[in-house]
Design a protein around this motif. Structure first.
Motif, PDB file in Angstrom:
ATOM      1  N   GLN A 165       0.835  -1.201   0.000  1.00 36.94           N
ATOM      2  CA  GLN A 165       0.000   0.000   0.000  1.00 36.94           C
ATOM      3  C   GLN A 165       0.872   1.255   0.000  1.00 36.94           C
ATOM      4  O   GLN A 165       1.807   1.378   0.785  1.00 36.94           O
ATOM      5  N   VAL A 185      -3.503   6.321   1.089  1.00 38.35           N
ATOM      6  CA  VAL A 185      -4.286   5.819   2.218  1.00 38.35           C
ATOM      7  C   VAL A 185      -5.458   6.759   2.489  1.00 38.35           C
ATOM      8  O   VAL A 185      -5.305   7.975   2.504  1.00 38.35           O
ATOM      9  N   THR A 186      -6.635   6.171   2.711  1.00 36.19           N
ATOM     10  CA  THR A 186      -7.811   6.976   3.043  1.00 36.19           C
ATOM     11  C   THR A 186      -8.064   6.907   4.550  1.00 36.19           C
ATOM     12  O   THR A 186      -7.510   6.045   5.244  1.00 36.19           O
ATOM     13  N   GLU A 235      -9.563   1.432  10.049  1.00 38.95           N
ATOM     14  CA  GLU A 235      -9.605  -0.025  10.112  1.00 38.95           C
ATOM     15  C   GLU A 235      -8.284  -0.588  10.634  1.00 38.95           C
ATOM     16  O   GLU A 235      -8.271  -1.500  11.467  1.00 38.95           O
ATOM     17  N   LEU A 236      -7.155  -0.050  10.144  1.00 37.12           N
ATOM     18  CA  LEU A 236      -5.846  -0.515  10.593  1.00 37.12           C
ATOM     19  C   LEU A 236      -5.642  -0.237  12.080  1.00 37.12           C
ATOM     20  O   LEU A 236      -5.125  -1.080  12.822  1.00 37.12           O
ATOM     21  N   GLU A 276     -10.787   5.939   6.054  1.00 34.20           N
ATOM     22  CA  GLU A 276     -11.477   4.701   6.394  1.00 34.20           C
ATOM     23  C   GLU A 276     -10.496   3.543   6.540  1.00 34.20           C
ATOM     24  O   GLU A 276     -10.594   2.730   7.467  1.00 34.20           O
ATOM     25  N   GLN A 277      -9.526   3.453   5.620  1.00 31.83           N
ATOM     26  CA  GLN A 277      -8.519   2.400   5.698  1.00 31.83           C
ATOM     27  C   GLN A 277      -7.674   2.558   6.960  1.00 31.83           C
ATOM     28  O   GLN A 277      -7.363   1.581   7.646  1.00 31.83           O
TER      29      GLN A 277
END
Length: 131
Positions: free
Chosen positions: A56, A61-62, A68-69, A64-65
């Motif tokens: 990635q 990177v957004t 989540e991480l 939302e991502q």
């Protein structure tokens, strides 16, 4: 000029500069940022750092991502983490209150005088001097 340069960089330690500001975390409003660290790019939220996967790109990177991480790194959602911490605190308070109550119920130890044991008199052997 050398003195001016030295004042601009007073120490060897640098603070990390964020590569990208993703925005505010939906749960608590703290900023979520992308940094380039010693072991690769990572996402930071408060004190939690979550490493980005190698495939990635840190610039793509957004929010939302990143959320989540971070949730995967902490193992729980932020709201659930706060609830469990509150439960632990109340359980600890109950335990200390119970200990205080049991300590108050105990009576102080009283000293008992030990009864003296009667020892049986041993018969003495009479020495007559004869063998």
């Amino acid at each position: 000029t050398l003195l001016a340069e030295k004042k601009a960089n007073p120490g060897r330690r640098r603070t990390a500069q964020a590569l990208k500001e993703l925005g505010e975390h939906p749960a608590d409003g703290k900023p979520v940022q992308v940094f380039n660290g010693r072991y690769g790019p990572y996402v930071k939220h408060g004190k939690t750092n979550a490493t980005l996967p190698k495939d990635q790109d840190p610039e793509s990177v957004t929010l939302e991502q990143a959320v989540e991480l971070i949730a995967a790194k902490t193992g729980k959602s932020p709201a659930a983490k706060k609830k469990t911490a509150a439960k632990k605190k109340t359980a600890a308070k109950k335990k200390t209150a119970a200990k205080k109550k049991t300590a108050a119920k105990k009576k102080p130890a009283t000293k008992k005088t030990a009864a003296k044991k009667k020892t049986a008199a041993k018969p003495e052997t009479a020495d007559t001097g004869e063998e």
